[in-house]
Structures are given as C-alpha cells and as structure tokens.
Design an enzyme around this catalytic site. Structure first.
Site, PDB file in Angstrom:
ATOM      1  N   THR A  28       0.860  -1.187   0.000  1.00 35.49           N
ATOM      2  CA  THR A  28       0.000   0.000   0.000  1.00 35.49           C
ATOM      3  C   THR A  28       0.889   1.228   0.000  1.00 35.49           C
ATOM      4  O   THR A  28       1.704   1.410   0.915  1.00 35.49           O
ATOM      5  CB  THR A  28      -0.920   0.017   1.243  1.00 35.49           C
ATOM      6  OG1 THR A  28      -1.622  -1.233   1.315  1.00 35.49           O
ATOM      7  CG2 THR A  28      -1.927   1.144   1.139  1.00 35.49           C
ATOM      8  N   LYS A 140       4.425  -8.983   3.414  1.00 35.34           N
ATOM      9  CA  LYS A 140       3.024  -8.572   3.536  1.00 35.34           C
ATOM     10  C   LYS A 140       2.180  -9.488   2.649  1.00 35.34           C
ATOM     11  O   LYS A 140       1.773  -9.130   1.540  1.00 35.34           O
ATOM     12  CB  LYS A 140       2.865  -7.109   3.133  1.00 35.34           C
ATOM     13  CG  LYS A 140       1.676  -6.415   3.763  1.00 35.34           C
ATOM     14  CD  LYS A 140       1.788  -4.913   3.663  1.00 35.34           C
ATOM     15  CE  LYS A 140       0.660  -4.249   4.430  1.00 35.34           C
ATOM     16  NZ  LYS A 140       0.751  -2.767   4.378  1.00 35.34           N
ATOM     17  N   GLU A 173       4.698  -5.071  16.558  1.00 35.36           N
ATOM     18  CA  GLU A 173       4.261  -3.989  15.682  1.00 35.36           C
ATOM     19  C   GLU A 173       2.953  -3.434  16.201  1.00 35.36           C
ATOM     20  O   GLU A 173       2.533  -3.746  17.329  1.00 35.36           O
ATOM     21  CB  GLU A 173       4.095  -4.507  14.249  1.00 35.36           C
ATOM     22  CG  GLU A 173       3.087  -5.659  14.118  1.00 35.36           C
ATOM     23  CD  GLU A 173       3.089  -6.294  12.732  1.00 35.36           C
ATOM     24  OE1 GLU A 173       3.962  -5.956  11.911  1.00 35.36           O
ATOM     25  OE2 GLU A 173       2.214  -7.140  12.480  1.00 35.36           O
TER      26      GLU A 173
END
Length: 269
Positions: A28, A140, A173
């Site tokens: 993204t 990802k 995270e």
C-alpha cells in the site's frame, strides 16, 4: 477504481487463489502530487514477497507503468497493489497456476493522519498475539486474519492504534504500523525475524537514522522496554510517521525522534 490485469473492472474469478487461500502479497503506497512515494521500495517489496511465496510473477515493467498511471490522476491518495498466484487447479497445489493476477486500486487519503501527526496517538494493548513463523515473517502476504481481529478489538477501545505482541510476548508492531522508540540517544525497534511486517517506512526510517549516525538496535523486547522509553513513534507508508502520546497510564511529550524523522519522511517522492 480497480485495475485487474490491465482492465478497469471490479470482478475477480472465484477460482483465484487470492480468494481461495489468500495466496498472494500486497503493498500500500502513498500518492502525493500525482506520484507514488517510495515506488522502487514498493516494487522491491513485492518482488521479495513473490520470491518467498514462489509466485512466478514477471510483469514488473507493466505493473510499474500501471502504478504510475493510476497515481498520476490523483493529487493525494492511496494506491494498493495485490499480486495473487492466479487461478488453476482445485487443491493447495499451485502448479497449474500459470498466470498470476495483478490488482491495483486507488482510494482517498485517510484524513485522520493529519490529526495524529499534530496531536499524537494513543496505543492499547491488543489481546490478539501474532503467530511466529520465520518463513513468512517480514512480508506482507494476503493472510491478514490476525490484523482483522486486532482491528476489531481495537475498535472497542478509545485508542487509535494497537500495541501487538507475538505469541512469546515480544513487542512486534501495531495493527497497521511499525514501532520505534528512543531511550536516551539510542533508537530501538522490534526484530521481525519471527513475526510482523517489515514496512516500507520502517525501512526508510532506519536508513535515515543510520545516515545520521544514530545507534539503532533491533531487539526482542517485552512491554517493559516500551514503558521505559523516552519517546515512541509509529510509522507506515501512509502516515508516514506519528508520535505516540500515551500507552495505558504512560504518557510521552518528547518529540525529538519524531521531529527528526517527520520532515525526511515527507520528502519520499
């Protein structure tokens, strides 16, 4: 707007392995003034993920051209790129998948990031812990059920982001961001060898800190390390960097690390 294999459409075959197994990867990116921020880094991320997942995607020149074209029509926004193994066969084997699928979409830029940058964000501890898997750590991939559950629990709190631990209790995270914290003149960030996503902006921030001769340590740390920090920031490709003002009863007012990184992260075109 969606672009699937070069065509403007919003339908995907039910046989596509993105739907069947979450068999793919994505990135993204931020669109700024009609360009893709850190474009080369996003392409490299997809390449590494496809290599790890053994997805035989080769149309990198076409994909980059499509990314640039979609971004050029929007001054400020979000560009998402998905690569799946495509369609073929019925079971887990992907040997019959000869044509990977590329999906691009453009959306509006999240308006709340400006408020976060100005005011800081509060974190809440997520009850959802990330599974440790060194084979998939860092990339990802499309299997995001952990993040979906993290976000669902987060929405039941007043916090803006979640502090996420792995199954062994190590800081990893946030739901959709990476973490860095400062203790004195040293900067720490979680090791991502077992779980988590090695975000584009995390990589950029670490590069900038290294050039500034700041000591950066990737650590396996428990919650206590964060509570002892002088400052905490979170980052992702869209934010791009945001100060953390509170976690539970602990509050931070220092902005030294944030003020160093913020102007650099806004110059990523």
């Amino acid at each position: 707007m969606f672009l699937i294999n070069g065509l403007e459409q919003e339908t995907l075959p039910a046989s596509d392995r993105a739907t069947q197994f979450g068999d793919g990867c994505f990135t993204t990116a931020r669109i700024l003034d009609g360009g893709v921020c850190l474009l080369e880094a996003h392409i490299l991320r997809l390449q590494k993920a496809c290599e790890t997942l053994l997805i035989p995607f080769s149309a990198w020149g076409i994909l980059e051209s499509e990314m640039r074209r979609l971004a050029s029509a929007k001054k400020n926004g979000v560009l998402k790129v998905i690569i799946s193994r495509g369609s073929g066969g019925r079971g887990y084997s992907g040997s019959a998948c000869l044509h990977p699928t590329r999906i691009l979409s453009v959306s509006d830029y999240p308006s709340h990031y400006a408020d976060w940058r100005a005011e800081g964000v509060a974190l809440a501890l997520s009850p959802v812990r990330l599974g440790r898997n060194p084979m998939l750590a860092g990339i990802k991939h499309l299997n995001r059920l952990e993040q979906v559950l993290i976000r669902t629990h987060l929405e039941q709190t007043e916090a803006g982001e979640a502090l996420v631990l792995d199954s062994e209790g190590y800081i990893t995270e946030c739901c959709a961001a990476n973490l860095l914290w400062r203790k004195g003149s040293d900067v720490f960030t979680p090791s991502l060898e077992q779980a988590g996503v090695n975000g584009i902006m995390r990589q950029f921030c670490l590069q900038q800190l290294a050039r500034a001769d700041v000591r950066v340590v990737e650590v396996n740390a428990k919650e206590e390390a964060l509570l002892a920090a002088d400052e905490v920031v979170i980052c992702n490709a869209l934010m791009p960097v945001v100060p953390v003002r509170a976690y539970g009863h602990t509050c931070w007012s220092s902005r030294e690390l944030f003020q160093f990184l913020a102007p650099l992260c806004e110059q990523t075109r």
